[in-house]
Write an enzyme that holds these catalytic residues in place. Structure first.
Site, PDB file in Angstrom:
ATOM      1  N   HIS A  25      10.653   0.205  -3.287  1.00 57.53           N
ATOM      2  CA  HIS A  25      11.023  -0.019  -2.031  1.00 57.53           C
ATOM      3  C   HIS A  25      11.025  -1.515  -1.780  1.00 57.53           C
ATOM      4  O   HIS A  25      10.979  -2.883  -1.965  1.00 57.53           O
ATOM      5  CB  HIS A  25      10.800   1.141  -0.546  1.00 57.53           C
ATOM      6  N   HIS A  28       7.658  -3.296  -1.432  1.00 55.03           N
ATOM      7  CA  HIS A  28       7.548  -3.894  -2.357  1.00 55.03           C
ATOM      8  C   HIS A  28       8.377  -5.363  -2.622  1.00 55.03           C
ATOM      9  O   HIS A  28       7.774  -6.324  -2.918  1.00 55.03           O
ATOM     10  CB  HIS A  28       7.877  -3.025  -3.691  1.00 55.03           C
ATOM     11  N   CYS A 133      -8.484   9.952   0.576  1.00 59.90           N
ATOM     12  CA  CYS A 133      -7.090  10.473   0.514  1.00 59.90           C
ATOM     13  C   CYS A 133      -6.935   9.723  -0.382  1.00 59.90           C
ATOM     14  O   CYS A 133      -6.560   8.834  -1.214  1.00 59.90           O
ATOM     15  CB  CYS A 133      -6.813   9.577   1.446  1.00 59.90           C
ATOM     16  N   CYS A 136      -4.266   7.237  -0.555  1.00 64.99           N
ATOM     17  CA  CYS A 136      -5.222   5.817  -0.741  1.00 64.99           C
ATOM     18  C   CYS A 136      -5.634   5.678  -1.804  1.00 64.99           C
ATOM     19  O   CYS A 136      -5.950   4.364  -2.818  1.00 64.99           O
ATOM     20  CB  CYS A 136      -6.272   5.462   0.142  1.00 64.99           C
ATOM     21  N   CYS A 150      -5.800  10.649   7.115  1.00 71.80           N
ATOM     22  CA  CYS A 150      -6.466   8.829   6.573  1.00 71.80           C
ATOM     23  C   CYS A 150      -5.743   8.177   7.942  1.00 71.80           C
ATOM     24  O   CYS A 150      -4.800   8.393   8.337  1.00 71.80           O
ATOM     25  CB  CYS A 150      -5.546   9.086   5.845  1.00 71.80           C
ATOM     26  N   HIS A 153      -2.119   6.729   5.918  1.00 73.62           N
ATOM     27  CA  HIS A 153      -0.872   7.967   5.608  1.00 73.62           C
ATOM     28  C   HIS A 153      -0.914   8.634   6.818  1.00 73.62           C
ATOM     29  O   HIS A 153      -0.079   9.211   6.585  1.00 73.62           O
ATOM     30  CB  HIS A 153      -1.255   8.773   4.474  1.00 73.62           C
ATOM     31  N   LYS A 301       4.877   0.982   8.526  1.00 75.20           N
ATOM     32  CA  LYS A 301       4.908   0.812   7.111  1.00 75.20           C
ATOM     33  C   LYS A 301       6.342   1.725   6.433  1.00 75.20           C
ATOM     34  O   LYS A 301       5.638   2.452   6.446  1.00 75.20           O
ATOM     35  CB  LYS A 301       3.597   0.637   6.076  1.00 75.20           C
ATOM     36  N   LYS A 304       6.756   5.926   0.655  1.00 74.97           N
ATOM     37  CA  LYS A 304       7.115   7.392  -0.141  1.00 74.97           C
ATOM     38  C   LYS A 304       6.957   8.450   0.934  1.00 74.97           C
ATOM     39  O   LYS A 304       7.607   9.119   1.458  1.00 74.97           O
ATOM     40  CB  LYS A 304       6.992   7.411  -0.951  1.00 74.97           C
TER      41      LYS A 304
HETATM   42  N1  MSP Z   1      -1.036  -0.551  -6.674  1.00 71.66           N
HETATM   43  C1  MSP Z   1      -2.432  -0.422  -6.010  1.00 71.66           C
HETATM   44  C2  MSP Z   1      -2.390  -2.368  -6.364  1.00 71.66           C
HETATM   45  C3  MSP Z   1      -3.226  -2.765  -7.290  1.00 71.66           C
HETATM   46  S1  MSP Z   1      -3.829  -4.365  -7.719  1.00 71.66           S
HETATM   47  C4  MSP Z   1      -4.648  -4.193  -8.322  1.00 71.66           C
HETATM   48  C5  MSP Z   1      -1.174  -0.696  -4.755  1.00 71.66           C
HETATM   49  N2  MSP Z   1      -0.042  -0.045  -5.553  1.00 71.66           N
HETATM   50  S2  MSP Z   1       1.385  -0.035  -4.173  1.00 71.66           S
HETATM   51  O1  MSP Z   1       2.912  -0.004  -4.477  1.00 71.66           O
HETATM   52  O2  MSP Z   1       1.083   0.745  -2.530  1.00 71.66           O
HETATM   53  O3  MSP Z   1       1.562  -1.283  -2.728  1.00 71.66           O
HETATM   54  C6  MSP Z   1       1.163  -2.586  -3.230  1.00 71.66           C
HETATM   55  C7  MSP Z   1       1.774  -3.536  -2.898  1.00 71.66           C
HETATM   56  O4  MSP Z   1       2.560  -3.472  -1.711  1.00 71.66           O
HETATM   57  C8  MSP Z   1       0.965  -3.674  -1.709  1.00 71.66           C
HETATM   58  O5  MSP Z   1       0.257  -5.232  -1.741  1.00 71.66           O
HETATM   59  C9  MSP Z   1       1.071  -3.170  -0.110  1.00 71.66           C
HETATM   60  O6  MSP Z   1       0.630  -4.109   0.386  1.00 71.66           O
HETATM   61  C10 MSP Z   1       2.665  -3.648  -0.891  1.00 71.66           C
HETATM   62  N3  MSP Z   1       3.575  -3.126   0.557  1.00 71.66           N
HETATM   63  C11 MSP Z   1       3.763  -1.816   0.563  1.00 71.66           C
HETATM   64  N4  MSP Z   1       4.429  -2.163   1.448  1.00 71.66           N
HETATM   65  C12 MSP Z   1       4.389  -2.549   2.165  1.00 71.66           C
HETATM   66  C13 MSP Z   1       5.824  -3.025   3.687  1.00 71.66           C
HETATM   67  N5  MSP Z   1       6.372  -2.069   3.761  1.00 71.66           N
HETATM   68  N6  MSP Z   1       5.407  -4.674   3.539  1.00 71.66           N
HETATM   69  C14 MSP Z   1       4.948  -5.531   2.299  1.00 71.66           C
HETATM   70  N7  MSP Z   1       4.583  -5.378   1.791  1.00 71.66           N
HETATM   71  C15 MSP Z   1       4.378  -3.258   1.167  1.00 71.66           C
HETATM   72  O7  MSP Z   1      -1.693  -1.017  -3.577  1.00 71.66           O
END
Ligand code: MSP
Length: 521
Positions: A25, A28, A133, A136, A150, A153, A301, A304
């Site tokens: 999304h 990311h 959780c 997380c 949590c 979430h 935030k 999903k």
């Molecule tokens: N799999 C772990 C990371 C392992 S690294 C060795 C994880 N994955 S995640 O998919 O949940 O998140 C990955 C990154 O995306 C995190 O740094 C998280 O902060 C970032 N983001 C997810 N949603 C976000 C926003 N809404 N805004 C900005 N960054 C966001 O954590």
């Protein structure tokens, strides 16, 4: 930053690897596009760059997501990992490698690295009880929960008890504190450094790093009843991709001069666990972790689970699903989305994401300022210079503006502040538009004075094009070609290429269609 004997700098930058429990999304995309722009900037200044992203595919959360869809985890991760790859291709992300934690190369590195920690005496067997959780993939204490749920979430936590191997994190308290004191810039911004340091000073507990309750993970080499806990395997991806354990020469070239760009909720893993794990395995901790904030929608935030929760409540789903990266790029174009992500939410703070703010930014900065400058210059070169761009004036008032923009932008990129780099670049665009308005070459008779103004505007545009390359690679290529330059702006080397006077004059300038047609607010 690592340096060759020849003086060329190395720039190794990573994003976190994304969980494949669901599709990418725009949150990311924010993280990945920022890392991409930084990587592109460093290529532009001639650094040797290695930019790594990928997917985190083990653990209970991914296994659950696959089970919900009735497919095997391996099949599910193949599909979802491909969606991340596709999203990044669609956003012109220039990663040099894409790592999947299910790959054999990663399993081998994880086993090698953790065996070393085990052999060094920092892993031992124990029993773990705690509140977990699944979203997380992390344990919480009673006090950390919010209304019993949590804190990230809002989901119920589950009680878990397992025989686990533990990493002796507590043994690293003092060494971590010393490391923080000796490397004041290792974690930035400073507020995040302080947060990590006070967490360490508050006392560290040993952490459980294996699971027997699931088999979707990397097997523990000395005890095959266990797999490694997903976070413990995931962090090691940063070493897998640079050859740890099988290509020592390559590993030493890139480690520890790494820049980990991460979101604020995964600070503890990257700024406490990870440096301690490195110390336990006998390698240096990472040189730099930069912590960014979140893109929020209505203060929450994007995730999903939020989408699912809103869908259950029957509200807001359309709004949230509208913000898949490909929906935005098909509406605004890739570069406009990239620009918005880089310009609107400074790295290090939270930002509110809204459709209205993309449109506003698009109209003011892209349509009115940049787009207008390009079309104005091309139109007047057409009417006053027969479509052939004149050379710039060495004493143009735009020269100091260009020099200031280059200096400020490059300082800002160095500080991981893309929004400031773009602000500086837009000051030059503003100065060029203002100079045209002040001199009104469209009203003047063709001649040397008009040539000087237009040549200088073209030169300012050439420099702007170089400076926007990390943020808007396709637009930069397009402007470069329109003002008659050959090759590609990404092939130029800054700072030399951005010095005043590089536009040669005598080139055919093409008007072309508007780059950023205005949008209805
Ligand atoms: N799999 C772990 C990371 C392992 S690294 C060795 C994880 N994955 S995640 O998919 O949940 O998140 C990955 C990154 O995306 C995190 O740094 C998280 O902060 C970032 N983001 C997810 N949603 C976000 C926003 N809404 N805004 C900005 N960054 C966001 O954590």
């Amino acid at each position: 930053m690592g340096r060759y004997a020849t003086g060329v700098a190395r720039f190794y930058i990573t994003t976190p690897i994304y969980y494949v429990n669901d599709a990418p999304h725009v949150g990311h995309a924010y993280a990945t596009v920022n890392a991409d722009a930084l990587a592109r900037w460093h290529r532009l200044i001639g650094d040797d760059v290695f930019f790594l992203t990928g997917t985190d595919e083990h653990g209970a959360k991914v296994a659950e997501a696959a089970a919900e869809r009735g497919v095997a985890p391996a099949e599910w991760t193949d599909i979802t990992s491909e969606r991340f790859r596709g999203a990044w291709r669609g956003l012109e992300v220039s990663n040099d490698d894409f790592i999947r934690t299910t790959e054999a190369r990663h399993h081998a590195t994880v086993q090698e690295f953790l065996q070393r920690i085990y052999d060094n005496g920092f892993i031992e067997l124990g029993t773990y009880r705690g509140l977990y959780c699944v979203s997380c993939e992390d344990y919480y204490t009673e006090e950390q929960l919010v209304d019993g749920k949590c804190p990230v979430h809002g989901r119920p936590v589950i009680e878990m008890q397992e025989d686990n191997y533990f990493f002796k994190l507590s043994a690293f308290e003092q060494r971590l504190i010393e490391w923080y004191e000796s490397a004041p810039d290792a974690v930035r911004p400073a507020g995040k450094r302080n947060e990590a340091l006070s967490f360490i000073r508050g006392g560290l507990r040993d952490i459980s790093i294996t699971r027997t309750s699931l088999d979707w993970g990397v097997p523990v080499p000395w005890d095959e009843r266990h797999v490694f806990y997903v976070w413990y395997d995931a962090l090691i991806n940063y070493l897998t991709a640079i050859g740890y354990g099988h290509d020592e020469e390559r590993f030493e070239e890139w480690w520890p001069a790494v820049h980990h760009l991460i979101g604020k909720e995964i600070l503890r893993f990257h700024c406490v666990w990870w440096p301690a794990m490195c110390m336990a395995a006998g390698i240096d901790p990472p040189a730099h972790v930069f912590v960014h904030g979140w893109l929020l929608v209505g203060g929450q935030k994007l995730s999903k689970s939020m989408v699912a929760a809103r869908a259950e409540e029957g509200e807001g789903l359309a709004k949230l699903t509208e913000i898949a990266p490909e929906l935005l790029t098909s509406d605004f174009g890739v570069d406009a989305v990239r620009y918005h992500l880089l310009r609107d939410t400074p790295l290090g703070t939270d930002g509110d994401f809204s459709y209205e703010s993309i449109v506003a930014r698009y109209n003011s900065d892209l349509a009115n300022n940049l787009g207008n400058l390009v079309s104005r210059v091309a139109t007047v070169v057409g009417s006053k210079c027969g479509g052939i761009g004149p050379a710039p004036d060495a004493d143009s008032p735009l020269r100091p503006a260009a020099e200031e923009a280059c200096k400020s932008a490059s300082d800002a990129w160095e500080r991981f502040a893309p929004h400031e780099a773009l602000e500086a670049t837009w000051r030059l665009i503003g100065a060029a538009n203002a100079h045209l308005e002040a001199t009104e070459p469209w009203k003047a008779e063709p001649g040397p004075a008009v040539d000087a103004v237009l040549g200088s505007a073209l030169e300012a545009l050439r420099i702007v094009t170089l400076l926007i390359t990390p943020a808007m690679p396709e637009t930069a290529e397009a402007i470069w070609a329109r003002i008659g330059l050959s090759g590609s702006p990404g092939g130029e080397r800054l700072p030399d290429a951005a010095a005043w006077g590089g536009y040669p004059g005598g080139l055919a300038v093409e008007k072309g269609a508007p780059l950023f047609p205005r949008r209805k607010p």
